[in-house]
Design an enzyme around this catalytic site. Structure first.
Site, PDB file in Angstrom:
ATOM      1  N   ASP A 118      21.961   3.081  57.627  1.00 19.79           N
ATOM      2  CA  ASP A 118      22.020   1.804  58.351  1.00 19.79           C
ATOM      3  C   ASP A 118      21.459   1.944  59.770  1.00 19.79           C
ATOM      4  O   ASP A 118      21.885   2.798  60.545  1.00 19.79           O
ATOM      5  CB  ASP A 118      23.495   1.377  58.390  1.00 19.79           C
ATOM      6  CG  ASP A 118      23.750   0.101  59.161  1.00 19.79           C
ATOM      7  OD1 ASP A 118      22.792  -0.611  59.492  1.00 19.79           O
ATOM      8  OD2 ASP A 118      24.946  -0.186  59.411  1.00 19.79           O
ATOM      9  N   HIS A 135      28.562  -2.146  62.884  1.00 21.51           N
ATOM     10  CA  HIS A 135      27.547  -1.118  62.629  1.00 21.51           C
ATOM     11  C   HIS A 135      27.599  -0.022  63.680  1.00 21.51           C
ATOM     12  O   HIS A 135      27.917  -0.268  64.851  1.00 21.51           O
ATOM     13  CB  HIS A 135      26.151  -1.740  62.629  1.00 21.51           C
ATOM     14  CG  HIS A 135      26.009  -2.889  61.685  1.00 21.51           C
ATOM     15  ND1 HIS A 135      25.585  -2.745  60.381  1.00 21.51           N
ATOM     16  CD2 HIS A 135      26.252  -4.212  61.851  1.00 21.51           C
ATOM     17  CE1 HIS A 135      25.570  -3.924  59.799  1.00 21.51           C
ATOM     18  NE2 HIS A 135      25.972  -4.834  60.665  1.00 21.51           N
TER      19      HIS A 135
END
EC number: 3.1.-.-
Length: 555
Positions: A196, A368
């Protein structure tokens, strides 16, 4: 299980690279094809009238006989939002955590999957065996519980897809990551890491959710009026925090938004949300309580909160109006391309007198990992090759530089665009070509029937309006029976443009009379000359180019 010798391995992103959202990755191990995630993306501001955007599924449809499984990393729309469209094209088993599968099935209520499709709930202890590989899973920390990393085991080592993650030392329960399992994978040997990149440009570590909990507590105690919380429908960690603080401060909570209500029910039913049901009230009953005892959680019908906020501030929302005493918590980051709309909405909320709180006031934090989180994942995994995923191109570049800081060579890092094939064959990793990839636009029930030309027309209509000319002909007598009548919308104010309209009628009359006096003529020719002549004249007079639609009838 003895790993068979794998001859060819391919990784093909069909979405999620060069953009935020719309995650979909193909992992091919010899002849077996696996799909990781089936996400959607919310439309950018220039995609007028579009509801959602999904990946182009052409490559998967062409190879549907090779698809062995669909693996879902977590329950956000950017990972599961296109599952219904995917299952219309390919019938393959779907694997995911308990919550993820339940939320994926919610997406199938409006567009049901074929009855033969099987769903399998997996955990971090599950192992799924296939002919050329086996698949295992590990827990990650994200803003939704039951998030998983996916691991394909090959003879060259593990292919690891991290899903969306961060490292939060305060994470507990179903948000706790399997750090020991990640480290064990690194020790055993990671062949390819797909990680990610959403916050790859942000230095340091992502702020802990415990800090947000403290910020929310302060806000809930100090707010003098209603509290409105705007969030994505699947942001379970924020939903739980809001209910916890409402209970702590004696407030009632109304949940508003079709998808939010649906996800809320799933979370309650499966035990992923812990809520005192006595504090939950219908939005219709909000007026029965003092404002300082009310919390309203809102999102749009597609799970996107900006649409809901915009309707509220413009007084289009059927249940909610902004009050001067309201405190509005914006607990989301706008989709790329929607930043301008976001700031416009915030300005309108401020004009209405509301107090605005964003991430700067510790009411929201990203789900994130920032740069230090990403480095930690790279160091745990120690991959032979690295493919940054899930982020705009500049984020992928930033992540690739972090990988090189941790010791990887530039030749070990592959930055792929949508459709690029990253292939390992004959002991060599390289880019080996492209497959068809791109955006499919969903407008209502239409799938892909709105393309660039339709969007261009919508943009023209939104900018310069429409100019319609209606003429009725008596073909036998070769004369105009009625008209030209002109109807204009979004172009000029009719009452102040009488001369413009009168000259337009004169030009159209001249063109029509020229053609009707001929023995034969084509409708297309007369319409095209009307368009060309009026376009030139109107631009000369107004410096605008409305869409011109000639309508010619006869009797």
């Amino acid at each position: 299980m003895i790993k068979p010798k794998n001859e060819v391995v391919r990784v093909i992103p069909l979405g999620g690279v060069g953009e935020v959202g719309k995650a979909m990755y193909v992992v091919e191990i010899d002849e077996e094809l696996f799909i990781v995630d089936a996400g959607l993306m919310f439309p950018e501001s220039e995609m007028l009238g579009i509801d959602i955007v999904i990946p182009d599924l052409s490559y998967i449809e062409e190879n549907k006989h090779r698809v062995k499984g669909i693996f879902l990393t977590h329950g956000h729309e950017d990972a599961i939002g296109s599952i219904a469209y995917l299952l219309q094209k390919v019938q393959a088993p779907v694997y995911g955590s308990k919550l993820t599968i339940a939320l994926a099935k919610e997406h199938l209520k409006e567009m049901p999957a074929p009855s033969s499709v099987k769903f399998f709930e997996v955990t971090n202890k599950s192992r799924m065996n296939f002919a050329r590989t086996y698949v295992t899973f590990f827990h990650t920390t994200h803003s939704i519980p039951d998030s998983l990393g996916i691991v394909f085991h090959t003879s060259e080592g593990a292919i690891v897809h991290t899903g969306e993650f961060k490292f939060d030392q305060s994470a507990k329960g179903k948000y706790r990551p399997d750090i020991s399992k990640m480290a064990a994978l690194g020790e055993e040997g990671v062949f390819i890491l797909m990680s990610d990149s959403s916050e790859a440009e942000r230095p340091g570590y992502t702020t802990s959710e415990s800090v947000i909990e403290t910020g929310l507590s302060t806000t809930f105690h100090r707010a003098e009026g209603r509290i409105l919380v705007a969030l994505y429908a699947s942001n379970f960690i924020r939903i739980q925090q809001v209910f916890d603080k409402a209970l702590e401060t004696g407030k009632k909570v109304a949940v508003v938004g079709k998808s939010l209500e649906s996800y809320f029910e799933v979370g309650l039913k499966l035990g992923y949300l812990s809520v005192d049901e006595e504090i939950v009230i219908p939005v219709k009953e909000v007026g029965k309580y003092d404002d300082d005892k009310i919390v309203i959680i809102v999102t749009g019908n597609k799970g996107e909160p900006l649409d809901a906020l915009s309707k509220i501030v413009k007084k289009y929302h059927k249940d909610i109006r902004i009050k001067e005493s309201d405190t509005v918590l914006i607990t989301f980051t706008p989709s790329p391309g929607m930043e301008v709309s976001m700031f416009q909405t915030m300005n309108e909320l401020a004009k209405a007198g509301a107090t605005l709180l964003t991430s700067t006031k510790n009411v929201h934090v990203s789900g994130h990992g920032s740069q230090e989180d990403l480095k930690m994942m790279l160091n745990l995994m120690q991959p032979d090759y690295f493919i940054p995923i899930q982020g705009e191109y500049r984020m992928l570049i930033a992540h690739s530089k972090l990988a090189q800081e941790t010791g990887l060579q530039k030749s070990q890092v592959f930055i792929a665009d949508k459709g690029d094939i990253v292939e390992f064959k004959n002991n060599k990793m390289r880019m080996s070509g492209r497959v068809q990839a791109g955006n499919v636009l969903i407008d209502g029930i239409g799938v892909g029937d709105v393309g660039n030309i339709v969007l261009r027309d919508r943009k023209l209509l939104s900018q310069d309006g429409i100019f319609t000319v209606v003429v009725t002909l008596n073909r036998k007598q070769k004369r105009i029976a009625a008209g030209p009548e002109i109807v204009s919308r979004g172009f000029v104010y009719v009452r102040e443009s009488e001369e413009l309209f009168e000259e337009s009628r004169r030009l159209v009359t001249k063109i029509v009379e020229k053609y009707v006096n001929k023995e034969t003529f084509e409708w297309t020719n007369i319409k095209q000359e009307i368009r060309d002549t009026l376009s030139s004249y109107l631009y000369q007079q107004t410096k605008r180019r409305p869409m011109i639609i000639p309508i010619i009838m006869e009797y």
